[in-house]
Design an enzyme around this catalytic site. Structure first.
Site, short mmCIF file in Angstrom:
data_model
loop_
_atom_site.label_atom_id
_atom_site.label_comp_id
_atom_site.label_asym_id
_atom_site.label_seq_id
_atom_site.Cartn_x
_atom_site.Cartn_y
_atom_site.Cartn_z
N LYS A 211 39.52 -63.94 -20.60
CA LYS A 211 40.19 -62.64 -20.72
C LYS A 211 39.25 -61.57 -21.28
O LYS A 211 39.14 -60.47 -20.73
CB LYS A 211 41.41 -62.74 -21.67
CG LYS A 211 42.44 -63.78 -21.27
CD LYS A 211 43.61 -63.82 -22.25
CE LYS A 211 43.22 -64.24 -23.66
NZ LYS A 211 42.73 -65.64 -23.76
N ARG B 263 51.34 -61.66 -27.33
CA ARG B 263 51.19 -63.11 -27.37
C ARG B 263 52.52 -63.83 -27.59
O ARG B 263 52.56 -65.05 -27.64
CB ARG B 263 50.24 -63.49 -28.49
CG ARG B 263 48.84 -63.90 -28.01
CD ARG B 263 48.03 -64.27 -29.23
NE ARG B 263 46.87 -65.06 -28.95
CZ ARG B 263 45.65 -64.57 -28.72
NH1 ARG B 263 45.47 -63.28 -28.67
NH2 ARG B 263 44.64 -65.38 -28.55
N ARG C 263 31.15 -71.01 -26.73
CA ARG C 263 31.20 -69.55 -26.85
C ARG C 263 30.39 -69.06 -28.05
O ARG C 263 30.44 -69.63 -29.13
CB ARG C 263 32.65 -69.08 -26.99
CG ARG C 263 32.75 -67.57 -27.28
CD ARG C 263 34.10 -66.98 -26.95
NE ARG C 263 35.20 -67.54 -27.71
CZ ARG C 263 36.48 -67.26 -27.49
NH1 ARG C 263 36.81 -66.43 -26.49
NH2 ARG C 263 37.42 -67.80 -28.22
N ARG D 92 32.54 -68.64 -33.60
CA ARG D 92 33.77 -68.39 -34.34
C ARG D 92 34.26 -69.68 -34.97
O ARG D 92 34.20 -70.74 -34.37
CB ARG D 92 34.84 -67.83 -33.39
CG ARG D 92 34.66 -66.37 -33.08
CD ARG D 92 35.50 -65.91 -31.90
NE ARG D 92 36.89 -66.36 -31.96
CZ ARG D 92 37.81 -66.04 -31.03
NH1 ARG D 92 37.47 -65.31 -29.99
NH2 ARG D 92 39.04 -66.48 -31.15
N ARG E 142 45.09 -74.45 -31.13
CA ARG E 142 45.28 -73.15 -30.48
C ARG E 142 45.91 -73.30 -29.11
O ARG E 142 46.70 -72.46 -28.69
CB ARG E 142 43.95 -72.42 -30.39
CG ARG E 142 43.50 -71.92 -31.77
CD ARG E 142 42.07 -71.49 -31.78
NE ARG E 142 41.81 -70.36 -30.92
CZ ARG E 142 40.67 -70.13 -30.31
NH1 ARG E 142 39.66 -70.96 -30.46
NH2 ARG E 142 40.52 -69.07 -29.56
P1 ADP Z 1 40.96 -65.97 -27.72
O1 ADP Z 1 40.01 -64.94 -27.14
O2 ADP Z 1 40.28 -67.24 -27.98
O3 ADP Z 1 42.20 -66.10 -26.91
P2 ADP Z 1 41.57 -63.96 -29.70
O4 ADP Z 1 40.25 -63.42 -30.08
O5 ADP Z 1 42.38 -63.16 -28.74
O6 ADP Z 1 41.38 -65.44 -29.16
O7 ADP Z 1 42.46 -64.21 -30.99
C1 ADP Z 1 41.94 -64.93 -32.09
C2 ADP Z 1 43.02 -65.12 -33.12
O8 ADP Z 1 43.50 -63.85 -33.58
C3 ADP Z 1 44.27 -65.85 -32.65
O9 ADP Z 1 44.14 -67.26 -32.73
C4 ADP Z 1 45.32 -65.33 -33.64
O10 ADP Z 1 45.19 -65.96 -34.90
C5 ADP Z 1 44.90 -63.88 -33.82
N1 ADP Z 1 45.55 -62.98 -32.85
C6 ADP Z 1 44.95 -62.22 -31.90
N2 ADP Z 1 45.84 -61.50 -31.20
C7 ADP Z 1 47.05 -61.81 -31.71
C8 ADP Z 1 48.39 -61.41 -31.41
N3 ADP Z 1 48.67 -60.55 -30.42
N4 ADP Z 1 49.38 -61.95 -32.14
C9 ADP Z 1 49.14 -62.80 -33.15
N5 ADP Z 1 47.92 -63.23 -33.48
C10 ADP Z 1 46.87 -62.74 -32.77
P1 ADP Z 2 39.09 -65.47 -23.77
O1 ADP Z 2 38.98 -64.02 -24.13
O2 ADP Z 2 40.13 -65.73 -22.72
O3 ADP Z 2 39.27 -66.34 -24.98
P2 ADP Z 2 36.24 -65.29 -23.15
O4 ADP Z 2 36.14 -64.15 -22.21
O5 ADP Z 2 35.84 -65.08 -24.55
O6 ADP Z 2 37.74 -65.92 -23.08
O7 ADP Z 2 35.40 -66.51 -22.53
C1 ADP Z 2 35.27 -67.74 -23.23
C2 ADP Z 2 33.84 -68.24 -23.09
O8 ADP Z 2 33.57 -68.60 -21.75
C3 ADP Z 2 32.75 -67.23 -23.48
O9 ADP Z 2 31.67 -67.95 -24.02
C4 ADP Z 2 32.36 -66.61 -22.13
O10 ADP Z 2 30.99 -66.19 -22.15
C5 ADP Z 2 32.56 -67.78 -21.17
N1 ADP Z 2 33.07 -67.40 -19.86
C6 ADP Z 2 33.96 -66.44 -19.55
N2 ADP Z 2 34.23 -66.43 -18.22
C7 ADP Z 2 33.49 -67.43 -17.68
C8 ADP Z 2 33.31 -67.94 -16.34
N3 ADP Z 2 34.00 -67.43 -15.29
N4 ADP Z 2 32.46 -68.98 -16.18
C9 ADP Z 2 31.80 -69.51 -17.22
N5 ADP Z 2 31.91 -69.07 -18.49
C10 ADP Z 2 32.74 -68.04 -18.72
#
Ligand code: ADP
Ligand code: ADP
Ligand code: ZN
Length: 220
Positions: free
Chosen positions: A16, A91, A130, A163, A174
């Protein structure tokens, strides 16, 4: 392609953030990444950070009322007339319900909920490799992204770090939170005719092309 107004759904690690940043660049829409905002607040030990840190550390969701207030403030404060991209919000169903009056407020209706899908083995591989820039939040991957090897952000020179919640032992927790609290949003947006499911398997460019196609934009 007019004004972009989208939310990203999908499990952690699906891609995302990576795709949201592409859309920000291409459309100049304002990007609100809630995870990134929360991590910055924790680093700065702001009042928001002190409230959020316990949840982030456990991989739990920060309470809905905190998140709804945060996003409402961001959307109001920033100029979103060129559109917005929400990454990581909503979320929960309660957050999605909270989003509707905010959008009325700024006079912009949502045009898509983009849900990036990927099977668990792909997600685990992506999350465990990541690396995130401490300064600008850019995303890298130790295996899929040669730029990660420098240990420094290619865009801003900031330090790349893993992270806390991307460590193996937190990932399963998660994913459970996602399944129970966030996955129901697919049906929520499907009923409103806004859901666009995107296959997240494949390299970054392949997924980007699917996102652009889903939006009806030419992928260049
Ligand atoms: P990922 O990219 O791995 O999906 P995020 O960076 O979006 O994770 O979120 C990391 C953490 O921040 C989540 O595990 C949660 O603890 C918190 N968080 C982010 N967005 C929200 C939201 N909309 N509601 C509640 N908690 C959130
Ligand atoms: P999210 O926001 O859904 O948690 P991220 O965009 O942070 O996901 O992506 C998670 C990890 O995977 C990061 O290390 C990113 O560089 C990598 N990544 C994202 N998209 C791809 C893809 N299509 N193929 C391989 N690696 C990817
Ligand atoms: Zn950076």
């Amino acid at each position: 392609m007019g004004v972009l107004r989208v939310v990203f759904l999908g499990p952690p690690g699906a891609g995302k953030g990576t795709q949201a940043k592409f859309l920000e660049q291409k459309f100049g829409a304002c990007l609100v990444g809630t995870g990134e905002i929360l991590r910055k607040a924790v680093r700065e030990r702001s009042p928001l950070g002190r409230k959020a840190v316990q949840y982030l550390d456990r991989g739990d969701l920060v309470p809905d009322h905190v998140m709804v207030k945060l996003v409402a403030e961001r959307l109001r404060a920033r100029d979103c007339q060129s559109g917005f991209i929400l990454d990581g919000f909503p979320r929960t169903i309660a957050q999605a319900d909270g989003l509707e009056p905010m959008l009325k407020d700024i006079g912009l209706a949502l045009d898509s909920a983009l849900c990036i899908q990927a099977p668990n083995e792909v997600i685990i591989q992506r999350l465990s490799g990541r690396r995130t820039c401490k300064v600008c939040g850019s995303l890298y991957h130790v295996v899929f992204d040669p730029l990660a090897r420098a240990g420094k952000c290619d865009r801003c020179g900031g330090e790349l770090y893993q992270r806390e919640d991307d460590r193996e032992e937190m990932i399963a927790a998660r994913l459970r939170v996602y399944e129970s609290q966030t996955a129901p949003l697919k049906e929520y947006y499907c009923r409103r005719g806004l859901l666009k499911e995107i296959d997240g398997v494949g390299n970054v460019e392949e997924v980007r092309n699917r996102v652009f196609r889903a939006l009806g934009a030419v992928a260049t």
